[in-house]
Design a protein around this motif. Sequence first.
Motif, PDB file in Angstrom:
ATOM      1  N   LEU A 184       7.751  10.367   4.397  1.00 56.34           N
ATOM      2  CA  LEU A 184       6.565  10.031   5.194  1.00 56.34           C
ATOM      3  C   LEU A 184       5.442  11.044   4.970  1.00 56.34           C
ATOM      4  O   LEU A 184       4.259  10.686   4.992  1.00 56.34           O
ATOM      5  N   GLU A 185       5.821  12.298   4.750  1.00 59.77           N
ATOM      6  CA  GLU A 185       4.779  13.293   4.455  1.00 59.77           C
ATOM      7  C   GLU A 185       4.044  12.914   3.158  1.00 59.77           C
ATOM      8  O   GLU A 185       2.828  13.078   3.038  1.00 59.77           O
ATOM      9  N   LEU A 186       4.815  12.418   2.182  1.00 59.33           N
ATOM     10  CA  LEU A 186       4.171  11.967   0.932  1.00 59.33           C
ATOM     11  C   LEU A 186       3.231  10.796   1.209  1.00 59.33           C
ATOM     12  O   LEU A 186       2.110  10.747   0.695  1.00 59.33           O
ATOM     13  N   VAL A 187       3.704   9.853   2.037  1.00 62.11           N
ATOM     14  CA  VAL A 187       2.849   8.708   2.384  1.00 62.11           C
ATOM     15  C   VAL A 187       1.550   9.213   3.009  1.00 62.11           C
ATOM     16  O   VAL A 187       0.452   8.794   2.633  1.00 62.11           O
ATOM     17  N   GLN A 188       1.688  10.113   3.949  1.00 66.15           N
ATOM     18  CA  GLN A 188       0.488  10.575   4.649  1.00 66.15           C
ATOM     19  C   GLN A 188      -0.448  11.323   3.709  1.00 66.15           C
ATOM     20  O   GLN A 188      -1.662  11.155   3.747  1.00 66.15           O
ATOM     21  N   THR A 243       1.622   6.111   9.703  1.00 62.32           N
ATOM     22  CA  THR A 243       2.536   6.494   8.617  1.00 62.32           C
ATOM     23  C   THR A 243       3.985   6.185   8.994  1.00 62.32           C
ATOM     24  O   THR A 243       4.757   5.640   8.192  1.00 62.32           O
ATOM     25  N   ALA A 244       4.335   6.546  10.233  1.00 64.50           N
ATOM     26  CA  ALA A 244       5.741   6.504  10.646  1.00 64.50           C
ATOM     27  C   ALA A 244       6.319   5.094  10.621  1.00 64.50           C
ATOM     28  O   ALA A 244       7.541   4.909  10.582  1.00 64.50           O
ATOM     29  N   ILE A 245       5.438   4.090  10.638  1.00 63.91           N
ATOM     30  CA  ILE A 245       5.906   2.703  10.646  1.00 63.91           C
ATOM     31  C   ILE A 245       6.541   2.307   9.298  1.00 63.91           C
ATOM     32  O   ILE A 245       7.348   1.380   9.220  1.00 63.91           O
ATOM     33  N   GLU A 246       6.220   3.049   8.236  1.00 60.73           N
ATOM     34  CA  GLU A 246       6.606   2.574   6.897  1.00 60.73           C
ATOM     35  C   GLU A 246       8.117   2.550   6.661  1.00 60.73           C
ATOM     36  O   GLU A 246       8.610   1.672   5.942  1.00 60.73           O
ATOM     37  N   THR A 247       8.847   3.497   7.222  1.00 57.87           N
ATOM     38  CA  THR A 247      10.294   3.469   6.978  1.00 57.87           C
ATOM     39  C   THR A 247      10.975   2.348   7.767  1.00 57.87           C
ATOM     40  O   THR A 247      12.061   1.902   7.389  1.00 57.87           O
ATOM     41  N   MET A 248      10.315   1.910   8.853  1.00 53.95           N
ATOM     42  CA  MET A 248      10.878   0.800   9.629  1.00 53.95           C
ATOM     43  C   MET A 248      11.072  -0.435   8.741  1.00 53.95           C
ATOM     44  O   MET A 248      12.036  -1.184   8.893  1.00 53.95           O
ATOM     45  N   VAL A 249      10.152  -0.612   7.803  1.00 60.80           N
ATOM     46  CA  VAL A 249      10.253  -1.774   6.908  1.00 60.80           C
ATOM     47  C   VAL A 249      11.548  -1.694   6.099  1.00 60.80           C
ATOM     48  O   VAL A 249      12.273  -2.685   5.938  1.00 60.80           O
ATOM     49  N   TRP A 294      -2.010  -0.391  -2.424  1.00 60.46           N
ATOM     50  CA  TRP A 294      -1.974   0.963  -1.880  1.00 60.46           C
ATOM     51  C   TRP A 294      -1.872   1.030  -0.367  1.00 60.46           C
ATOM     52  O   TRP A 294      -1.766   2.111   0.193  1.00 60.46           O
ATOM     53  N   ASN A 295      -1.918  -0.099   0.319  1.00 60.65           N
ATOM     54  CA  ASN A 295      -2.084   0.025   1.781  1.00 60.65           C
ATOM     55  C   ASN A 295      -0.806   0.446   2.520  1.00 60.65           C
ATOM     56  O   ASN A 295      -0.891   1.065   3.577  1.00 60.65           O
ATOM     57  N   PHE A 296       0.371   0.125   1.950  1.00 63.05           N
ATOM     58  CA  PHE A 296       1.626   0.627   2.540  1.00 63.05           C
ATOM     59  C   PHE A 296       2.474   1.156   1.390  1.00 63.05           C
ATOM     60  O   PHE A 296       3.302   0.422   0.818  1.00 63.05           O
ATOM     61  N   PRO A 297       2.305   2.415   1.038  1.00 64.73           N
ATOM     62  CA  PRO A 297       2.897   2.940  -0.199  1.00 64.73           C
ATOM     63  C   PRO A 297       4.414   2.771  -0.283  1.00 64.73           C
ATOM     64  O   PRO A 297       4.962   2.486  -1.339  1.00 64.73           O
ATOM     65  N   LEU A 298       5.087   2.915   0.840  1.00 63.89           N
ATOM     66  CA  LEU A 298       6.547   2.786   0.869  1.00 63.89           C
ATOM     67  C   LEU A 298       6.937   1.409   1.411  1.00 63.89           C
ATOM     68  O   LEU A 298       7.828   0.743   0.893  1.00 63.89           O
ATOM     69  N   GLY A 299       6.252   1.010   2.475  1.00 62.91           N
ATOM     70  CA  GLY A 299       6.604  -0.236   3.157  1.00 62.91           C
ATOM     71  C   GLY A 299       6.415  -1.460   2.281  1.00 62.91           C
ATOM     72  O   GLY A 299       7.212  -2.395   2.338  1.00 62.91           O
ATOM     73  N   PHE A 321      -5.367  -1.314  13.051  1.00 64.87           N
ATOM     74  CA  PHE A 321      -4.122  -0.734  12.543  1.00 64.87           C
ATOM     75  C   PHE A 321      -4.287  -0.399  11.063  1.00 64.87           C
ATOM     76  O   PHE A 321      -4.808  -1.198  10.291  1.00 64.87           O
ATOM     77  N   ASN A 322      -3.847   0.803  10.690  1.00 59.45           N
ATOM     78  CA  ASN A 322      -3.933   1.237   9.291  1.00 59.45           C
ATOM     79  C   ASN A 322      -5.389   1.248   8.811  1.00 59.45           C
ATOM     80  O   ASN A 322      -5.682   0.968   7.660  1.00 59.45           O
ATOM     81  N   SER A 323      -6.305   1.537   9.754  1.00 56.04           N
ATOM     82  CA  SER A 323      -7.751   1.503   9.470  1.00 56.04           C
ATOM     83  C   SER A 323      -8.198   0.156   8.924  1.00 56.04           C
ATOM     84  O   SER A 323      -9.101   0.080   8.073  1.00 56.04           O
TER      85      SER A 323
END
Length: 523
Positions: A85-89, A99-105, A154-159, A278-280
């Motif tokens: 998540l730090e990388l995502v941010q 940011t924290a929402i991305e691992t939920m996916v 690019w909008n959800f790098p991990l999700g 959400f997510n700007s």
Amino acid sequence: MALSTETGTTGQSPTPSGAEFFDVHGPADNRVVGTLPNHSPEQVAVMAAELRAAQPAWEDLGPDGRAKTLRSWLDWVMDNEQRLLELVQRESGKSWGDTAIETMVAVEVINYVTKHGAKWLADQDHRPHSASQATKRLRVHARPYQLVGVITPWNFPLGMPMMDVPGALMAGAAVLSKPSEVTPLAWAEAVRGWREEIGAPPVLACATGLGGTGAAVVDLVDMIQFTGSTRTGRAIGIRAAERLIPSSLELGGKDAMIVLADADIDRAVGGAIWGGLFNSGQACISVERVYVQAPVYDEFVQKLTEKAAAIRQGTDTDKSYSNDIGAMATEAQVDIVDRHVKDAVAKGARVLTGGTRGEQGFYYPPTVLVDVDHTMDCMREETFGPTLPVMKVDTDEEAIRLANDSPYGLAGSVWTADPERAERVARQLETGGVTANNVLASVFQFPLPMGGWKSSGLGARFGGPYSVRKYCRNQAFVSERLSLKSEMNWYPYTPAKSRIMGRVIRLLGLHDWRRRLGLKANG
Ligand code: NAD
């Protein structure tokens, strides 16, 4: 070895498409936060060959074995959650909350496809469609495409890759992924985890680079799952058609929110704030425009403006949740938002809050626009930013007509206390998804198809069994219940055989006795 990203260099220089490496910039302060290979078509071809070589053993492992590996990966992702998540941010400039929402996916999708995958991939037996085929045994085998390409924005790098990659792996395909060059760091690290940390077979790879790398992926795979802009999606769809490979395209949107006079206004205002900001505002199914019926328009706009003005903006790298929304991913994205707001104002719109870009970093404040109409870019083009243009309407029909006045058809929402009215309006909207009294919700209902109509896409992302079966080719397998020496319709033709066949067809296929028995004149 874990990915080292922080180089400390500053400044932004465009990476030439032929370069061997490219820089990743953090939008919060424009520092370079990583440098990755700009993989050439030749390098991508080597990856594809390696993936193809590993795929048969992955398919042979069977659904249960693959599910086990995917769950080990999920464990690894969650054990390394903070670092990812730090990388995502760092690469996206998001607030920590966004940011924290991305691992939920990852949790939701991996659990969904591994729980049901074996059942969905099982052979499907079918009954013959008519008595004339009664001697046949019918079965569908699902065989994965050997190599699936997954290209993401690019909008959800991990999700975003986590939405598609687990389904393809569960199907038994090998996956060549290509994250956006704007935000490739977290995903590259997640793929490294797969390849180096959990003992998984090398059936997942990450090609990094610019558009040329993505084009090379499309040229090499057997099926392409793409999420991104309509422009790139169209180019990929054309290339996929030339290669005769299937493409599933999740593209841009201009989602409308319709607030009817009987809606719960406080909830609708909260929904507009969450759905639009959400997510700007950088989500494909963001609320991009709002139509509010006249009796509740003033109350809605006043409450919306108050709430939008209270949104806290910044990139809280201390993980304090002290910001609601963060930066935009790129300067070009800030430019688009700025252009849409200026265009609206020049054509007579009023800004009630926000409306001017941030002085440092790629920030644009939450912005409420009123007195807008469909001559303005903010109501017609995808903004992909934290703007909420609100338009007053009289009837349900007017709201529906305006909502449908768009080349896009991704999703939308309708707000009303009357469930039947909600469904009536929904059925008239030209979009792949509609949510009643909520926003952004349709994308996470995995049993339902998530896909855009019109210029918003082709195919669907999820949809129960289709979430995994879409990565498979269906093989029709027909076998015989009886072992006869010959078949009635095989050569040689004879008058007797054709007479019998004609009678059988009439007897089994027609709908009244005179015709069945051939008592009605022929011709
Ligand atoms: P983009 O189309 O510019 O890029 C997406 C990806 O395609 C990147 O990885 C890029 O490198 C790659 N690419 C570029 N040119 C290519 C080519 N010729 N061949 C193959 N790959 C190529 O999109 P973006 O700006 O990164 O993302 C924003 C867009 O994504 C918005 O329009 C948004 O609506 C859309 N989006 C849609 C969904 C959805 O589910 N419908 C979800 C998220 C985002």
